[in-house]
Write an enzyme that holds these catalytic residues in place. Sequence first.
Site, short mmCIF file in Angstrom:
data_model
loop_
_atom_site.label_atom_id
_atom_site.label_comp_id
_atom_site.label_asym_id
_atom_site.label_seq_id
_atom_site.Cartn_x
_atom_site.Cartn_y
_atom_site.Cartn_z
N LYS A 115 0.83 -1.21 0.00
CA LYS A 115 0.00 0.00 0.00
C LYS A 115 0.86 1.26 0.00
CE LYS A 115 -2.37 2.68 3.52
NZ LYS A 115 -1.32 3.35 4.26
N ASN A 116 1.83 1.34 0.90
CA ASN A 116 2.56 2.61 1.02
C ASN A 116 3.53 2.86 -0.12
OD1 ASN A 116 1.04 3.33 3.19
ND2 ASN A 116 2.56 2.74 4.74
N ARG A 154 -4.28 10.60 3.19
CA ARG A 154 -3.06 11.19 3.70
C ARG A 154 -2.01 11.32 2.58
NH1 ARG A 154 -1.71 14.40 7.65
NH2 ARG A 154 0.53 14.53 7.57
N CYS A 208 -5.93 13.88 11.22
CA CYS A 208 -5.18 12.68 11.60
C CYS A 208 -5.69 12.07 12.89
CB CYS A 208 -3.71 12.99 11.69
SG CYS A 208 -3.32 14.26 12.83
N ARG A 234 0.35 15.38 12.63
CA ARG A 234 1.15 14.81 11.55
C ARG A 234 1.63 15.93 10.64
NH1 ARG A 234 -1.25 9.41 9.13
NH2 ARG A 234 0.90 9.29 8.45
N PRO A 235 2.72 16.58 11.04
CA PRO A 235 3.19 17.76 10.30
C PRO A 235 3.78 17.39 8.95
CG PRO A 235 4.74 17.20 12.04
CD PRO A 235 3.60 16.23 12.16
N ASP A 265 6.11 19.75 7.67
CA ASP A 265 7.11 20.82 7.58
C ASP A 265 8.37 20.37 6.82
OD1 ASP A 265 7.20 19.28 10.18
OD2 ASP A 265 9.17 20.22 10.23
N GLN A 266 8.73 19.10 6.93
CA GLN A 266 9.95 18.64 6.25
C GLN A 266 9.74 18.54 4.74
OE1 GLN A 266 12.97 18.33 7.92
NE2 GLN A 266 11.68 19.28 9.47
N ASP A 326 3.80 0.64 12.02
CA ASP A 326 2.56 0.14 11.42
C ASP A 326 2.25 -1.31 11.84
OD1 ASP A 326 2.30 2.59 10.25
OD2 ASP A 326 3.07 1.97 8.29
N ARG A 368 -9.10 0.19 3.69
CA ARG A 368 -8.22 1.17 3.06
C ARG A 368 -6.88 0.54 2.72
NH1 ARG A 368 -6.40 5.02 6.69
NH2 ARG A 368 -4.98 5.15 4.97
N1 EPU Z 1 7.34 14.31 10.81
C1 EPU Z 1 7.63 15.64 11.04
N2 EPU Z 1 7.60 16.50 9.98
C2 EPU Z 1 7.30 16.08 8.71
C3 EPU Z 1 7.00 14.73 8.49
C4 EPU Z 1 7.03 13.87 9.56
O1 EPU Z 1 7.89 16.04 12.17
O2 EPU Z 1 7.31 16.93 7.80
C5 EPU Z 1 7.38 13.36 11.93
C6 EPU Z 1 6.01 12.74 12.21
O3 EPU Z 1 5.24 13.54 13.09
C7 EPU Z 1 6.37 11.40 12.78
C8 EPU Z 1 7.68 11.04 12.07
O4 EPU Z 1 8.19 12.26 11.55
O5 EPU Z 1 6.63 11.51 14.16
C9 EPU Z 1 7.56 10.04 10.94
O6 EPU Z 1 6.59 10.45 10.00
P1 EPU Z 1 6.67 10.04 8.45
O7 EPU Z 1 6.76 11.29 7.66
O8 EPU Z 1 7.75 9.03 8.29
O9 EPU Z 1 5.26 9.37 8.19
P2 EPU Z 1 4.32 9.55 6.95
O10 EPU Z 1 5.13 9.64 5.71
O11 EPU Z 1 3.29 10.59 7.19
C10 EPU Z 1 4.20 7.00 6.38
C11 EPU Z 1 3.12 5.96 6.25
C12 EPU Z 1 2.55 5.62 7.61
C13 EPU Z 1 3.69 5.17 8.53
C14 EPU Z 1 4.82 6.20 8.57
C15 EPU Z 1 6.03 5.72 9.35
C16 EPU Z 1 2.20 6.42 4.07
C17 EPU Z 1 1.08 6.94 3.27
N3 EPU Z 1 2.07 6.48 5.39
O12 EPU Z 1 3.56 8.15 6.94
O13 EPU Z 1 1.68 4.53 7.38
O14 EPU Z 1 3.20 5.00 9.85
O15 EPU Z 1 5.24 6.50 7.22
O16 EPU Z 1 6.55 4.56 8.80
O17 EPU Z 1 3.19 5.93 3.53
C18 EPU Z 1 -0.11 3.08 7.79
O18 EPU Z 1 0.17 2.52 6.73
O19 EPU Z 1 -0.93 2.64 8.61
C19 EPU Z 1 0.55 4.35 8.11
C20 EPU Z 1 0.10 5.16 9.04
#
Ligand code: EPU
Length: 432
Positions: free
Chosen positions: A22-23, A93, A117, A122-123, A125-126, A307, A399
């Site tokens: 999925k991801n 998302r 969320c 779930r920021p 900013d990066q 996850d 989903r």
């Molecule tokens: N974070 C920041 N700033 C950013 C982005 C992230 O501070 O700009 C922080 C987040 O708050 C968190 C950490 O960095 O504490 C990791 O977040 P990440 O960006 O890695 O997560 P994501 O890309 O939003 C994806 C998966 C999630 C999975 C996470 C971690 C997708 C669509 N989603 O989310 O999947 O938990 O990586 O591996 O790929 C799921 O499949 O159930 C799911 C939630």
Amino acid sequence: MTKYIVQGGKPLFGEVEVSGAKNAAVAIIPAALMVDGVCRIENIPQISDVTLCLKILEQLGANIRTINRHTVEIDCSRIRSTRTSYELARKIRASYYLIGALLGRFGQAEVAMPGGCNFGVRPIDQHVKGFTTLGAKVVVEGGFIHASTDLGRLKGANVYLDVVSVGATMNIMMAAAMAEGNTIIENAAKEPHIVDLANFLNSMGANIRGAGTDTIKIQGVDRLSGGTYAIIPDQIEAGTYMAAVAATGGQILVKNIIPKHMDCITAKLVEMGVEVEEHEDTLLVRRTGSLQKTNVKTLPYPGFPTDMQPQITTVLSLAEGTSLVTESVWKNRYRYVDELKRMGANIQVDDRTAVVEGVDHLTGAPIQACDLRAGAALVIAALAAQGESEISCVQYVERGYEDIVAKLRGLGADIRSVEIPGESDELEAHIG
Ligand code: EPU
């Protein structure tokens, strides 16, 4: 509304085929927007997040041809718009990947803010930092993220991520793939789906090296052209079936996996007394004796995946002794614990740590999923519990898990999906 009715307490036996990841799919489908030509994507999972992604692309002008259940051909040579539908994009998302893809190819993107969320802030900013470093201007207005560059095309640069982020790594990689010059992403995430996205883009003509390490080097190219690509198997779906047999007992063969991706999950299950035999692209998973306590801490790959945290906590709730689970990726991913408690689990959550006192058995109850992996955990709990459970809000589960009911029934589980008339399946907030 759809609910699952589960008669628990039956061990699982048989074989289960894992679907595409999925991801990876929810990033690779938006990345197809960058390709000036037809790309054929195979091993696409049949899940509602993927359906939404494809709908968004279609609305932007992509021509999508369904070849079979798991293969589509996407032609983005005539994209009409760089503004996504608000209603569609806000539901998922992963719509943030549309920004990197559209900005990378067209120098502009307008994408609805991703849905609310369910487990804390779930920021992004990066992601924004990456885009601005590459020369984009990013503003939020009227519920949309507007990203654009006056230069017509982004300019390669060095981006250092302050936190290891899967989404930011993939988004910046997409944006940089067609930027002018070289980009280096440092402190990059290393998840298998990051390597998969890089492989997809490279197979379409991009020049990306180092994906899967913490330094990714991208040499921008002028154009991506068509090709064929198959998505990797879903590590988390495979892990979920492994956790299910760990909880119920029995023996299952998990097919179509990449064993290396499973190591972090296999290691924990083995510590708990589960037997795992590795073959080329299958795992034989057996649990005959009792489960033992262990401690689990979620970390970016190759650490234990967040996850899988709800699923492993559910298994630990049936282990002998007290286990500690530490969630170090998301601030609030224990909302499902209250539902497990309804079934007799003994778990105390303090901030990022769950103290799990193993119990002899769980009992069936009416329970409600609050997000995708929480839903998967409740399915596992219901399969292991004595008596009947009724799980509501299973649209979250659907989903991300293709045909979960049919796959579990194939393993001998007594689970069925029932439609309850008059109640809506509409989800307010999507995560994932
Ligand atoms: N974070 C920041 N700033 C950013 C982005 C992230 O501070 O700009 C922080 C987040 O708050 C968190 C950490 O960095 O504490 C990791 O977040 P990440 O960006 O890695 O997560 P994501 O890309 O939003 C994806 C998966 C999630 C999975 C996470 C971690 C997708 C669509 N989603 O989310 O999947 O938990 O990586 O591996 O790929 C799921 O499949 O159930 C799911 C939630």
